[in-house]
Design a protein around this motif. Structure first.
Motif, PDB file in Angstrom:
ATOM      1  N   GLY A 125     -34.597  53.207 -57.082  1.00 30.66           N
ATOM      2  CA  GLY A 125     -35.141  54.511 -57.435  1.00 30.66           C
ATOM      3  C   GLY A 125     -35.963  55.136 -56.318  1.00 30.66           C
ATOM      4  O   GLY A 125     -36.284  54.500 -55.313  1.00 30.66           O
ATOM      5  N   HIS A 126     -36.338  56.384 -56.528  1.00 30.31           N
ATOM      6  CA  HIS A 126     -36.997  57.145 -55.463  1.00 30.31           C
ATOM      7  C   HIS A 126     -38.394  56.634 -55.112  1.00 30.31           C
ATOM      8  O   HIS A 126     -38.851  56.822 -53.983  1.00 30.31           O
ATOM      9  N   LEU A 127     -39.097  55.954 -56.037  1.00 28.89           N
ATOM     10  CA  LEU A 127     -40.415  55.415 -55.673  1.00 28.89           C
ATOM     11  C   LEU A 127     -40.312  54.371 -54.574  1.00 28.89           C
ATOM     12  O   LEU A 127     -41.185  54.279 -53.710  1.00 28.89           O
ATOM     13  N   LEU A 128     -39.249  53.571 -54.577  1.00 29.01           N
ATOM     14  CA  LEU A 128     -39.051  52.571 -53.528  1.00 29.01           C
ATOM     15  C   LEU A 128     -38.801  53.251 -52.189  1.00 29.01           C
ATOM     16  O   LEU A 128     -39.332  52.826 -51.159  1.00 29.01           O
ATOM     17  N   LEU A 129     -37.996  54.318 -52.230  1.00 27.49           N
ATOM     18  CA  LEU A 129     -37.702  55.045 -50.986  1.00 27.49           C
ATOM     19  C   LEU A 129     -38.964  55.676 -50.423  1.00 27.49           C
ATOM     20  O   LEU A 129     -39.224  55.596 -49.213  1.00 27.49           O
ATOM     21  N   GLU A 130     -39.761  56.290 -51.289  1.00 26.26           N
ATOM     22  CA  GLU A 130     -41.010  56.905 -50.837  1.00 26.26           C
ATOM     23  C   GLU A 130     -41.971  55.857 -50.283  1.00 26.26           C
ATOM     24  O   GLU A 130     -42.630  56.092 -49.271  1.00 26.26           O
ATOM     25  N   ASP A 131     -42.051  54.718 -50.950  1.00 25.41           N
ATOM     26  CA  ASP A 131     -42.951  53.653 -50.511  1.00 25.41           C
ATOM     27  C   ASP A 131     -42.612  53.169 -49.106  1.00 25.41           C
ATOM     28  O   ASP A 131     -43.501  52.856 -48.315  1.00 25.41           O
ATOM     29  N   LEU A 132     -41.323  53.113 -48.782  1.00 26.99           N
ATOM     30  CA  LEU A 132     -40.890  52.627 -47.467  1.00 26.99           C
ATOM     31  C   LEU A 132     -40.589  53.740 -46.478  1.00 26.99           C
ATOM     32  O   LEU A 132     -40.114  53.478 -45.384  1.00 26.99           O
ATOM     33  N   ASP A 133     -40.853  54.983 -46.865  1.00 26.98           N
ATOM     34  CA  ASP A 133     -40.611  56.151 -46.013  1.00 26.98           C
ATOM     35  C   ASP A 133     -39.141  56.223 -45.591  1.00 26.98           C
ATOM     36  O   ASP A 133     -38.816  56.400 -44.426  1.00 26.98           O
TER      37      ASP A 133
END
Length: 137
Positions: A105-113
């Motif tokens: 999900g997008h939270l993982l992508l945001e967390d890792l930039d």
């Protein structure tokens, strides 16, 4: 267009036990999923029961979740350490029905930039020239 990515997962509680000296590193449960679906419509990391069991995760609460099939109640499980494109972090897991692909999900992508590029798939955020930056706001 469907995009997938390789994600490595490890039971975070067991990694903590290793750091405390009460567990051997080789006993930490880990899995690698070669074709996890990068789903920008998903929020969390979604894993089916078979993978949750392999990782030895424990449920700690259920919550209502809106899916393409409507509203349902799903369980949130203990955290995993995850690695995508050589960047790692920690997240809780949403249990999804068996047969559902692993969902990034997008939270993982945001967390890792990280970003999803339509042609290239999962990439480092081009706005940061490949550097890993967190956003405060």
């Amino acid at each position: 267009m469907r995009h997938t990515a390789r994600i490595e997962l490890a039971n975070n509680d067991e990694l903590v036990a290793v750091k405390l000296g009460v567990m051997n590193p080789e006993d930490v449960r880990r899995i690698t999923v070669e074709d996890a679906l990068v789903d920008t419509g998903a929020i969390r990391l979604g894993l089916p029961p078979s993978l949750i069991e392999q990782l030895g995760l424990t449920p700690f609460r259920s919550e209502p979740v809106r899916t393409v099939n409507g509203l349902t109640e799903l369980w949130i499980y203990s955290p995993v350490q995850f690695t995508l494109l050589a960047r790692e972090s920690i997240t809780t897991v949403l249990g999804v029905p068996e047969g559902t692909p692993v969902l990034i999900g997008h939270l993982l992508l945001e967390d890792l930039d990280l970003c999803l590029d339509i042609k290239q798939g999962l990439i480092y955020n081009p706005a940061h020239d490949g550097e890993w930056m967190s956003e405060l706001y």
